[in-house]
Design an enzyme around this catalytic site. Structure first.
Site, PDB file in Angstrom:
ATOM      1  N   CYS A  87       0.836  -1.194   0.000  1.00  0.00           N
ATOM      2  CA  CYS A  87       0.000   0.000   0.000  1.00  0.00           C
ATOM      3  C   CYS A  87       0.878   1.254   0.000  1.00  0.00           C
ATOM      4  O   CYS A  87       1.551   1.524  -0.982  1.00  0.00           O
ATOM      5  CB  CYS A  87      -0.967  -0.049   1.185  1.00  0.00           C
ATOM      6  SG  CYS A  87      -2.390   1.034   0.972  1.00  0.00           S
ATOM      7  N   HIS A 195      -3.442  -5.717   0.949  1.00  0.00           N
ATOM      8  CA  HIS A 195      -2.780  -5.925   2.240  1.00  0.00           C
ATOM      9  C   HIS A 195      -2.711  -7.403   2.625  1.00  0.00           C
ATOM     10  O   HIS A 195      -3.615  -7.902   3.293  1.00  0.00           O
ATOM     11  CB  HIS A 195      -3.555  -5.193   3.340  1.00  0.00           C
ATOM     12  CG  HIS A 195      -3.417  -3.713   3.296  1.00  0.00           C
ATOM     13  ND1 HIS A 195      -2.447  -3.026   3.989  1.00  0.00           N
ATOM     14  CD2 HIS A 195      -4.139  -2.770   2.660  1.00  0.00           C
ATOM     15  CE1 HIS A 195      -2.563  -1.732   3.777  1.00  0.00           C
ATOM     16  NE2 HIS A 195      -3.588  -1.537   2.965  1.00  0.00           N
ATOM     17  N   GLU A 197      -1.001  -8.679   4.925  1.00  0.00           N
ATOM     18  CA  GLU A 197      -0.898  -8.813   6.383  1.00  0.00           C
ATOM     19  C   GLU A 197      -2.269  -8.794   7.047  1.00  0.00           C
ATOM     20  O   GLU A 197      -2.398  -9.117   8.221  1.00  0.00           O
ATOM     21  CB  GLU A 197       0.018  -7.713   6.958  1.00  0.00           C
ATOM     22  CG  GLU A 197      -0.627  -6.358   7.202  1.00  0.00           C
ATOM     23  CD  GLU A 197      -0.800  -5.499   5.941  1.00  0.00           C
ATOM     24  OE1 GLU A 197      -0.637  -6.029   4.824  1.00  0.00           O
ATOM     25  OE2 GLU A 197      -1.115  -4.302   6.083  1.00  0.00           O
TER      26      GLU A 197
END
Lengths: 228, 81, 764
Positions: A87, A195, A197
C-alpha cells in the site's frame, strides 16, 4: 530470519506487519525500524508498511522516499535483500524509483476498503511460490490512491519480463492492465496495493495472505540452504 | 527575497479523474462549452536570498526531486522579485 | 525554558496584538453595550460573573473565557439536572462521567475506554472538516485517558437523499470521517446512518471511539502539585474555531452560514504524531495530569485541570506556540485549533518529555505553572491580562431547570389506530421497498470508504448487528454498536429512550457479548422550548430506567442542543453507544445464515405495532401513532436466553429485529449469509402485512443446527421467552408464509440488489 518493518511518521500498518510476520514466518525476529536509521545491515526481509507517511500531503510516498532509511533500502535491494512494500509502501517504492510506475488517485475518487480478488499472475517469484499460477486469492484493499500507472513502453516491458505479480479480477481503482502488484527485474522487490498482512488470521476469516509470507521464508531458506 | 510560483499538472496523456469529475459536473450545470478540465497543484515558495540564479537552479531541482513526480506530472514555475 | 530575548518577528507580532487589544471593548463598554449578550451570556449571568470577580467588570478576554466556560457545551447548564438521573456506577466502572471518557474493567488488568461526541453544527456548515474534526476530538478524549484507540463508530442522521444539499452533506461527512480515521489508522468499524426529513439542514454527526487501556495507565486531567510546570503539546495555535463552543449552543440560522470561518481544519497526520508521542509519554509514567484541548481549547482544558485538583493555574501566553501573527489573549484562549493537548509533569522530568516529543517532531512547550490560589491567571507581555476564580469558571455557572410541557402532537398520536391502514397485498413489493429504503438499505457505500480493517483485529466488520474487535493476546473481544430510532423517541420519548438502550444491548448480545456500559449523545432541539425540554426529560427517564434494568450504566457522553432548522427541531435523538465483552472469541456471532438445513427460530412475541415503523413511512408515508411498547423485564429475559444459547455454542447466527420488522430481518439474514430460507410464521389474529413489518420489540432471529433446536427451545422455556420454529435455511429464494398463506417469495438476488443498490443509486 531477520525482518525489518520500517516506521515513518504516519505509518499505521507497521504493527499489523510485525504481527503478520511473527505469526507466519517461523522463527522470525521482527524489528520496527525508525525512518532515521541509515543502515539495514543484517536484515533478510524489509517490509514497508501501509499508512499515510508524512500525511501523504504532497503525493503518497513522495516525502518518505527522502528519509535516511530509504538509502539503506536501496542499498539492501541492490544486494538482493527481499523488500515488500504494501500500500503506502508500494507508493514509496515507486516514488523512490525502486519499482517502475506511479500510483494515482482511484478513478472513482473515493477511498475503497473491501476484500478484493487477485489473480496470481506470476507464481514464480520469491513472494508467490506458495500460490498456483492463475490462482485467485482474496486479499483486502484499503486505499485512495492505488491507481497504478505506467507508460505503454514500461507496461510492455513489465509484461515481457513477467514483472506483473498480481492483477485484480475486478479492477477497483483504474489501474492499467488491472495491476495490483509488480516486482523489480531482479525479483527481490515487490510492491502491492492489497494488504496480505490483513489476511493471515482465521478469526478475521481470511488466511489467503499467509502463503505470501511463507513463500518468502522458503526462498530465504533455499538461498541460505537451510532445510526447513 | 524571491517568490516562486510552482504549477504541477497531470501530464497531458495521463487520465485525470478529478478533472473528469469536475468537467462532468460543469456539463451537468449547463456549462457545455467546457471542453476539458485538468486539476493540478499550485505552490508558493519564498526564498531568502539575493542570488536569483541560484534560487532558480535550486527550484528546478526541487521540482524534479520532490514537488512533481515526472512519471505522471509536469511542472513549470515563475520566479518573482 | 522561558525564552529570554524575543526575536524581531515575535516583537512585531506582539506589537500587532497590542494594537488590536487597544481597540477591544473596555469593561465598561462590554457592560453598557451588553456585548456579553452576543457571546451568549445572559444579563443575570453577567451579574454573577461580576460578583465572582469581586465586583469588578470583566474585560474582553475574561468575558470571552466565561462565555465559553458557561456555554451549554462546556457547562451543561440546561441538561445537568437531567444527566443526574442516569445510573453511572457499577461493579466494572473504573471511571464514570466527568473525565475525558469513561472506563470499564474487562478483566486481566485491562479495561475499555469509550465515549461518543457530537459535531453536528460544524458539520452542517462545512461537512468534511466538521466531521473530520469530530473524529479527531473524540480520539483525543480517548488517548488523553491513556488508552490506545482501537475502533471508531459513527452515528449519522441526514435529511432525505432526494435533496441535493442532503446528498452533499452526506457525501462530505462520510469523506471527512474517512479522511481522518483512515489516516490515523484507527478502524471505523460500525455505527448507523438514518435518513429522515426532520434532519434536513441539521444533520447529526456523532463520533464514538473505543480504546484499550491497562488499569495502571489510567490518567486524569488534573493540575496537581503546586509549582509544577504546565506544557502545551501540538501544532501552533491559530484563529480557528473561535467561539466554536458557543456556536454549538445556538440554533442554526442563515447567519450561522456566515460564521463559516469558525469551522476548524483537521490534520490527522499531526494527530497521529500527537497520539503516539502522548501515549509514549504516559507509558513513561511521569505524567501527573493530561487533558486534550477540545471545545473552548486552552480555556476549558486549563480551567478544568486546575479545578479537578482544587488548584490554580498561571499561563504565560507569550509562550503559546502561534501559527498566526498578532494573536491576542482573547484569540489564544478561545481558539479551537485542533490536535493540541495540555499536561503537567514535575520539572525534573522535562528532559524525558522533550526527548519523546522531539523524536516525534511534535512541538512541546512549557506555558505555565500550577498555583495554590485557585485562580486562572493569564500573563501577556509581562502583564496580567485576566484573573478569574477557577471554581467560578467551572462550577458556578447557573443551572437551569427549564419548563417542560407535553406537546400537543403527543396526545393527538395516541388516537391514531395504526392497524386501520388498508392491507397491503403485494408483500414482495413492500419488502423490496423497505429493503431499498436508505435507512434499512446496505451502508456499504459508506463503510467501504472507511478503513475498517486496519489494526487487523476487526473480526466482525460493519454490516452485522454489532462490530466485534479482538483484544490481541487474549481470547476476549469487544462488541460495539450505536443505536437510536428518532421516530420512536419523537412519538413517545420515554418508550423511545428505553428502546434505544434495549436495542443497543440486543445488538451486543446477538454478536455474542455481554453488555457492559453505555455512552450517550443527547441530540435535541432548543431547550428553551417546553416541548423540546419535555422530550429530553422523558427520554432521559426512559434511558435511565433501561440502563438500570439491563445493568449498563452511563459512563460518559455528550449533549447537543439547539438542533433546529427553519422547519423546527430535529426528531429527539438520544444516541446510545454501547460496548460489550465477548468472553471468548468462540462466542462471536454474526447475523447471516450459515448453513443449509439449519433451523430458523423466532424468539419473542409479535404484536400489531406499526407506529414509527419503516413500513409505515415507506408504504403509508407517515410517522404517527405510538411506537412499539417495551417491557424491560421481557427484554432482559430475551437477552439472557440469546447470550446463554450463544455461549453454550448452539447458535449459528443471530439477528435482532428492528427497522423493517421480521420481513427485513429475515431477508438480511439471507443476504448476509448468501443463502436463502423457507418458512412459515404463525401469528394468529395478525394481518400478513402487520405480522411481517411490525416492529415489536424484544425479538431475535436465530439459526440453529438441527441437533440443538430442542436445547435452545429449552433455554427459551427456562427464561419464559416465546419461541417458534420459523423455517429452514437453504436454497436461493427468500420465502416466508404467514399463517400458512404465501406472503414473501423473492430471489435472494433481487432482495440483495434492492438492498445494496439503493444508496449508490441515489448518490449517483
Amino acid at each position: 530470519m531477520k525482518v525489518a518493518v520500517l516506521v515513518f511518521p504516519g505509518s499505521n500498518c507497521d504493527w499489523d506487519c510485525v504481527h503478520a510476520a511473527e505469526q507466519t514466518i517461523e522463527g522470525a525476529v521482527v524489528d520496527r525500524v525508525w525512518h532515521t536509521t541509515d543502515t539495514l545491515e543484517g536484515y533478510d526481509l524489509i517490509m514497508i508498511p501501509g499508512g499515510f507517511s508524512y500525511g501523504d500531503y504532497l503525493r503518497s510516498g513522495a516525502i518518505a522516499r527522502f528519509a535516511p532509511v530509504m538509502q539503506a533500502v536501496a542499498k539492501a535491494a541492490a544486494e538482493g535483500v527481499y523488500v515488500l512494500g504494501i500500500c503506502n509502501g508500494f507508493q514509496i517504492l515507486t516514488e523512490a524509483g525502486l519499482l517502475p510506475g506511479a500510483l494515482r488517485r482511484n478513478t472513482g475518487l473515493k477511498f475503497r476498503c473491501h476484500s478484493s480478488q487477485l489473480h496470481v499472475a506470476n507464481a514464480d517469484t520469491a513472494f508467490t511460490s506458495g500460490y498456483a499460477a492463475g490462482e485467485v486469492i482474496d486479499i483486502p484493499i484499503a486505499h485512495g490512491e492505488g491507481n497504478y500507472y505506467c507508460e505503454d513502453a514500461v507496461l510492455e516491458q513489465l509484461k515481457a519480463r513477467n514483472q506483473i505479480v498480481f492483477t485484480y479480477t475486478d479492477n477497483p481503482n483504474g489501474s492499467v492492465a488491472d495491476i495490483a502488484g509488480v516486482i523489480n527485474e531482479q525479483g527481490n522487490v515487490l510492491g502491492m496495493m492489497p494488504h496480505p498482512e490483513r489476511a493471515v488470521n482465521s478469526l478475521l476469516r481470511n488466511e489467503d495472505g499467509i502463503r505470501l509470507f511463507t513463500s518468502i521464508m522458503k526462498a530465504w531458506r533455499e538461498r541460505h540452504a537451510i532445510v526447513g | 527575497m524571491f517568490k516562486a510560483k510552482v504549477y504541477v499538472t497531470t501530464k497531458a496523456n495521463v487520465l485525470d479523474p478529478q478533472g473528469a469529475a469536475v468537467q462532468q459536473a460543469l456539463h451537468t450545470m449547463g456549462y457545455s462549452a467546457v471542453d476539458d478540465v485538468r486539476i493540478g497543484k499550485y505552490m508558493e515558495l519564498t526564498f531568502d536570498t539575493t542570488d536569483r540564479a541560484q534560487a532558480e537552479a535550486e527550484l528546478e531541482q526541487m521540482c524534479k526531486k520532490l514537488l512533481a513526480n515526472p512519471v505522471v506530472e509536469d511542472y513549470r514555475y515563475e520566479l518573482e522579485d | 525554558m522561558q525564552s529570554l530575548a524575543k526575536t524581531k518577528a515575535e516583537q512585531q507580532s506582539m506589537e500587532m496584538a497590542k494594537a488590536v487589544i487597544a481597540k477591544e471593548p473596555t469593561p465598561e463598554q462590554i457592560a453598557e453595550e451588553r456585548i456579553y449578550a452576543t457571546m451568549g451570556v445572559s444579563d443575570s449571568e453577567y451579574e454573577i460573573i461580576c460578583s465572582l470577580l469581586s465586583g469588578r467588570k470583566p474585560n474582553y478576554t475574561e468575558i470571552g473565557v466565561f462565555s465559553v466556560m458557561w456555554s451549554e457545551h462546556c457547562a451543561y447548564k440546561n441538561s445537568k439536572p437531567l444527566l443526574r438521573r442516569f445510573p453511572t456506577t457499577g461493579e466494572r466502572v473504573l471511571v464514570g462521567p466527568g473525565e475525558g471518557a469513561g472506563i470499564v474493567d474487562i478483566g486481566d488488568g485491562q479495561a475499555v475506554c469509550f465515549k461518543i461526541e457530537s459535531h453536528n453544527h460544524p458539520s452542517a456548515i462545512e461537512p468534511f472538516q466538521g466531521a473530520a474534526t469530530g473524529v479527531g476530538g473524540i480520539l483525543r478524549d480517548i488517548f488523553s485517558m491513556g488508552a490506545r484507540p482501537v475502533a471508531l463508530l459513527n452515528s449519522l442522521r441526514f435529511g432525505q437523499l432526494s435533496d441535493e444539499r442532503v446528498r452533499y452533506l452526506f457525501e462530505h461527512v462520510v469523506e471527512g470521517i474517512a479522511g481522518y480515521g483512515n489516516c490515523m489508522g484507527i478502524p471505523t468499524v460500525g455505527g448507523e446512518v438514518m435518513f429522515d426529513a426532520s434532519y434536513e439542514g441539521n444533520p447529526l454527526v456523532n463520533a464514538m471511539c473505543v480504546g484499550l487501556i491497562d488499569h495502571k495507565d489510567i490518567q486524569s486531567g488534573v493540575a496537581k502539585g503546586i509549582g509544577n510546570p504546565v506544557y502545551y503539546v501540538g501544532p501552533p495555535t491559530g484563529r480557528d474555531g473561535i467561539h466554536g463552543a458557543t456556536f454549538a449552543s445556538e440554533e442554526l440560522t442563515e447567519e450561522s452560514e456566515a460564521k463559516r470561518p469558525a469551522v476548524q481544519v483537521g490534520d490527522p497526520f499531526m494527530e497521529k504524531l500527537v497520539m503516539e508521542s502522548c501515549l509514549e509519554l504516559i507509558k513513561s509514567g511521569i505524567v501527573i495530569g493530561i487533558q486534550d484541548m477540545g471545545a473552548a481549547g486552552l480555556t476549558c482544558s486549563s480551567a478544568e485541570m486546575a479545578s479537578k485538583a482544587g488548584n490554580g493555574l498561571e499561563l504565560n501566553l507569550d509562550e503559546i506556540p502561534q501559527r498566526e501573527r498578532g494573536m491576542t489573549p482573547y484569540e489564544m484562549m478561545l481558539s479551537e485549533s485542533q490536535e493540541r493537548m495540555l499536561f503537567v509533569i514535575e520539572e525534573k522530568n522535562e528532559p524525558i518529555a522533550m526527548e519523546i516529543f522531539n523524536r516525534w517532531g511534535v512541538i512541546c512547550r512549557q506555558v505555565g505553572r500550577v498555583t495554590d490560589d485557585g485562580r486562572l491567571r493569564l500573563v501577556f507581555d509581562g502583564e496580567v491580562v485576566a484573573d478569574m476564580p477557577v471554581k467560578g469558571l467551572v462550577d458556578d455557572c447557573p443551572v437551569y431547570d427549564k419548563p417542560a410541557a407535553e406537546p400537543a402532537y403527543y396526545q393527538a398520536n395516541a388516537a391514531v389506530d395504526t392497524t386501520s391502514y388498508p392491507a397491503v397485498s403485494d408483500l414482495n413489493d413492500a419488502l423490496l421497498r423497505v429493503l431499498g429504503s436508505p435507512t434499512v438499505a446496505s451502508k456499504e457505500w459508506v463503510y467501504s470508504q472507511y478503513d475498517h480493517m486496519v489494526g487487523t483485529n476487526t473480526s466482525v466488520s460493519p454490516g452485522s448487528d454489532a462490530a466485534v474487535v479482538l483484544v490481541r493476546g487474549t481470547r476476549k473481544a469487544l462488541a460495539m454498536t450505536t443505536d437510536c430510532n428518532g421516530r420512536y423517541v419523537y412519538l413517545d420519548p420515554n418508550v423511545g429512550g428505553k428502546i434505544a438502550v434495549a436495542e443497543a444491548a440486543r445488538n451486543i448480545v446477538c454478536s455474542g457479548a455481554e453488555p457492559l456500559a453505555i455512552t450517550d449523545n443527547l441530540n435535541f432541539g432548543s431547550p428553551e422550548k417546553p416541548d423540546n425540554f419535555w422530550q429530553m426529560q422523558q427520554s432521559v427517564d426512559g434511558m435511565a430506567e433501561a440502563c438500570r434494568h439491563l445493568s449498563t450504566p452511563v459512563i460518559g457522553g455528550n449533549v447537543s442542543l439547539y438542533n433546529e432548522n427553519a422547519k423546527g427541531a430535529i426528531y429527539p435523538t438520544p444516541v446510545v453507544g454501547m460496548v460489550g465483552l465477548v468472553h471468548d472469541v468462540d462466542h462471536i456471532t454474526t447475523q447471516g445464515f450459515k448453513q443449509e438445513g439449519d433451523i430458523v427460530l423466532l424468539l419473542g412475541a409479535t404484536k400489531a405495532e406499526l407506529g414509527g415503523s419503516e413500513f409505515q413511512l415507506v408504504v403509508h408515508g407517515v410517522t404517527e401513532g405510538r411506537p412499539p411498547a417495551i417491557d424491560l423485564d421481557v427484554e432482559s429475559r430475551l437477552q439472557r436466553t440469546v447470550l446463554e444459547s450463544i455461549q453454550q455454542g448452539y447458535v449459528q447466527s443471530a439477528h435482532d429485529l428492528s427497522e423493517g420488522g421480521l420481513a427485513a430481518a429475515y431477508a438480511e439474514c439471507c443476504i448476509s449469509g448468501r443463502i436463502g430460507a423457507t418458512g412459515n410464521v404463525s401469528m394468529e389474529g395478525l394481518r400478513s402485512d402487520i405480522a411481517l413489518f411490525s416492529e415489536s420489540q424484544s425479538r431475535v432471529l436465530l439459526s440453529i443446527r438441527p441437533a440443538h433446536v430442542e436445547t435452545v427451545k429449552a433455554v427459551c422455556a427456562k427464561y419464559e421467552v416465546p419461541v417458534q420454529q420459523l423455517g429452514v435455511v437453504g436454497g436461493e429464494r427468500i420465502q416466508l408464509k404467514v399463517n400458512g398463506v404465501s406472503a414473501i417469495d423473492v430471489t435472494r438476488e433481487e432482495a440483495e440488489r434492492a438492498w445494496k443498490d439503493a444508496i449508490p443509486c441515489l448518490m449517483r
